[in-house]
Scaffold this motif. Sequence first.
Motif, mmCIF file in Angstrom:
data_model
loop_
_atom_site.group_PDB
_atom_site.id
_atom_site.type_symbol
_atom_site.label_atom_id
_atom_site.label_comp_id
_atom_site.label_asym_id
_atom_site.label_seq_id
_atom_site.Cartn_x
_atom_site.Cartn_y
_atom_site.Cartn_z
ATOM 1 N N GLY A 44 18.019 5.724 85.659
ATOM 2 C CA GLY A 44 18.929 4.643 86.023
ATOM 3 C C GLY A 44 19.853 4.254 84.891
ATOM 4 N N LEU A 45 19.319 4.207 83.672
ATOM 5 C CA LEU A 45 20.151 3.878 82.514
ATOM 6 C C LEU A 45 21.202 4.954 82.275
ATOM 7 C CD1 LEU A 45 20.747 2.059 80.100
ATOM 8 C CD2 LEU A 45 19.000 3.315 78.813
ATOM 9 N N ILE A 49 25.333 4.315 82.487
ATOM 10 C CA ILE A 49 26.252 4.610 81.388
ATOM 11 C C ILE A 49 27.442 5.427 81.884
ATOM 12 C CG2 ILE A 49 26.459 5.916 79.236
ATOM 13 C CD1 ILE A 49 23.600 5.030 78.575
ATOM 14 N N VAL A 50 27.172 6.354 82.819
ATOM 15 C CA VAL A 50 28.257 7.144 83.410
ATOM 16 C C VAL A 50 29.104 6.281 84.345
ATOM 17 C CG1 VAL A 50 28.772 9.094 84.933
ATOM 18 C CG2 VAL A 50 26.962 9.302 83.215
ATOM 19 N N ALA A 51 28.448 5.430 85.121
ATOM 20 C CA ALA A 51 29.143 4.656 86.150
ATOM 21 C C ALA A 51 29.987 3.526 85.581
ATOM 22 C CB ALA A 51 28.127 4.092 87.146
ATOM 23 N N PRO A 216 26.264 11.024 77.256
ATOM 24 C CA PRO A 216 27.198 10.374 78.205
ATOM 25 C C PRO A 216 28.651 10.524 77.744
ATOM 26 C CG PRO A 216 26.126 8.710 76.859
ATOM 27 C CD PRO A 216 25.483 10.019 76.491
ATOM 28 N N GLY A 217 29.238 11.640 78.071
ATOM 29 C CA GLY A 217 30.572 11.963 77.548
ATOM 30 C C GLY A 217 31.639 10.954 77.910
ATOM 31 N N MET A 218 31.616 10.447 79.153
ATOM 32 C CA MET A 218 32.679 9.527 79.578
ATOM 33 C C MET A 218 32.615 8.218 78.798
ATOM 34 S SD MET A 218 32.949 10.094 83.694
ATOM 35 C CE MET A 218 33.466 11.688 84.347
ATOM 36 N N PHE A 347 21.256 -2.314 85.568
ATOM 37 C CA PHE A 347 21.787 -2.091 84.219
ATOM 38 C C PHE A 347 23.286 -2.405 84.160
ATOM 39 C CE2 PHE A 347 18.077 0.881 83.588
ATOM 40 C CZ PHE A 347 17.477 0.104 82.618
ATOM 41 N N LEU A 348 24.016 -2.051 85.219
ATOM 42 C CA LEU A 348 25.446 -2.375 85.251
ATOM 43 C C LEU A 348 25.657 -3.886 85.222
ATOM 44 C CD1 LEU A 348 26.910 0.173 87.848
ATOM 45 C CD2 LEU A 348 27.347 0.077 85.397
ATOM 46 N N LEU A 349 24.812 -4.617 85.937
ATOM 47 C CA LEU A 349 24.907 -6.069 85.916
ATOM 48 C C LEU A 349 24.648 -6.618 84.505
ATOM 49 C CD1 LEU A 349 25.218 -8.773 87.360
ATOM 50 C CD2 LEU A 349 22.782 -8.643 87.958
ATOM 51 N N VAL A 350 23.667 -6.040 83.820
ATOM 52 C CA VAL A 350 23.379 -6.469 82.450
ATOM 53 C C VAL A 350 24.555 -6.165 81.535
ATOM 54 C CG1 VAL A 350 21.899 -6.061 80.441
ATOM 55 C CG2 VAL A 350 20.877 -6.262 82.727
#
Length: 575
Positions: A44-45, A49-51, A216-218, A347-350
Motif C-alpha cells: 500500500g505504501l 508513493i506512485v499515486a 518510486p521513479g515518479m 497513506f495518501l490521506l496522511v
Amino acid sequence: MSAAAGSERLHSTPTFLELYTPKLVTVLREGYGLRQFRIDVIAGLTVAIVALPLSMAIAIASGVSPDRGLYTAIVGGFLVSALGGSRFQIGGPAGAFIVLVASTVARHGVDGLILATMMSGVFLLAVGYLRLGTYIKFIPYPVTVGFTAGIAIIIFASQLSELFGLSLDGKEPGELIPKLRALTAAWGTFNPSAIVVAFLTIAVIAGLKRWRPSWPGMLIGVGVASILAAALALPVETIGTRFGGIPRSLPLPALPAFDLAAMQAVLPDAIAFTLLGAIESLLSAVVADGMTGRRHRSNCELVAQGFANIGSALFGGICVTGTIARTATNIRAGAHGPVSGMLHSGFLLVFMLVAAPLASYIPLAALAGVLAVVAWNMVEKTAFAALLRSSWGDALVLLVTFALVVFRDLTEGIVVGFALGSVLFIDRMSKMVAVEIGSADVPDTRGKERVAYEAAESSDPDTVIYRISGAFFFGSASTVATVLDRIADRRTNFVLDCSAVPFLDSTAANVIEGAARKAERAGVRFFIAGASPPVRRMLFTHGARPPHVRYKTTVASALKQIRRERPQEEAAPAE
C-alpha cells in the motif's frame, strides 16, 4: 496457488450472494493475520508513493485543481478496494479520463462534472446489478489497443504547453489539430526552465526504471525537479502559483445540485464515463488476473466502481476507475489482498494532511513530465505492430478506432470500433458454414450411417441429402438459402442433416421453414436429421414442425423411414 483460488475457478454456478461478495470478505474468510497485514502495508505504501504525483497530475490535466485528484484516489480508491471483486485492483483517477473530464468541465463547469460523476456511479451500479459486466469482455482486442493508443496521444498533446512552458493568448483548444496549431503559434513563448524541469523529470523516471526499477521513479523525479526549481529559483509555474497549494484535509461530503435540466445536459458525459469506466476497470482486473492467476468478479467490480464514483463525487472528486499501472505496481509489491488498496488510500490521506504545504513547490512542468511517461507507457507498441501485421480486418478496426479517438471522440471510437469488429466477425463466421451433399461423418449406433448415406445418394435418385456444418445464423442464412432453393421437383425425399449445427438463430430457422413449405408444395417429403434439442426448439418456434417437417435422430433412421413408406412395387427391382 491456494485452494481458495482453485475453488473460485471450478465454481461454475455462483449464487447471487457469491457474485457480489467483495474479495475483501473472501480474503478475510481465508484467514488474515499480522504477516499478511505487514505485506499489505508495504504494498500500500509503495502504491501510494506512485499515486501521489500521478493523481495530482491527472487532475490538473483534466482541468481541475490537484486536490480533487487526491480526493478521488483517497475516497474512490478506498471504496474500490473495500467493495470490489478483484483482490488487487487499485482505484483512482485515470489518464484515460483526462479528455472526457476536461471536455465536461469546459462545457458544464466543475459542478456539472461532479453531477456527471455521481450519475455515472448510479449507472455503474445498474450495470453491475443487471450483470451486464460479463458482456464487456466482448469488446474486440484491436478496439482496446487502438483506444489506449489514441488516449496516449491525446494525453501527450495536452501536456505540450506545460512541457515547453508555452503561453497561449487564449484558451487551449481541445481538438488535436486546432491544439497543435495554437501551440505552434505560441512556440516563441517557450520557457527554457520549464523544458529543463520537464525533461529532467522524464530522465530521472526513465533512468530509475532501467537501473533501479523497484524505486518510486515518479515521486523521485518530481522531488528532484521540485528541489532544483526551488534551489535555483527557476521561473516556472508551480502548484502554489497556479492553484494556491492544496488543502490539508478532506472536505465535508456534499450532494451536488440535482436539477433536471442540468442532469439532462450532463447525461451524455455520464454515459461516456460509465462506458469508459466499465471498460477500463474490467480491463485492469483482467490484467491483474493474468499476473496472479486469480479470477475477479466482474459485476461485483462494477458495483464497487459505482459506489466509488458516488463517494468521490460526494467529496468533490472526479471519475474513479481501476488503474492498470497502479494495480500492476500493487501486485509487484507483493500485495496479499484488498487491504493494500485500502491502505494506499490511507497513506495518501496522511501525505495530504502532513505534506500538503510541500506540494505548493511542485512545478507543473514536472507533473507534465510524469504524464508524458504515462502516455508513452500506455501505448501497447508490440501489440499495435502485431495487429497491423495479423490481418487486414484487425488492422482496419485498430486504425479506425485509433483515428476516431484521436480526431473525433472517445465514445465514438469505441462504438464504431466495436461495430466494425462485430461486422467483420459476422462475415468471418458466415464463411465458416458449409453445405455438403451426399456425405456424412457422424455414424449411428451401429456405425453404418455413412454407408447408408452414400448408398442413398448413389442408388436412390428420388432422395437427396444435404448436410449443414457450422453455426447457422443470419450472417450465413442467404448462402444456405441459395443452396436449399435447389430442391428439385423431381426429388420426392429431402433429408437435411443438422447434426453438425451447434447453433441456429431465428433467421436460419425461418430459412429452413421456408424451404420445408416449398418442398411440401412440390410434393417433396422433408426430413431433418440429427438436430439437437435447442436447434429443434428454435425450428418448432418458427413453424418448422410436423406434418410438413419430419424429425429423425440420424440420417440412417430417416432413410429407413423413406424405404418403409415407399410402395412395395417401387422398392422391388425391375425385371
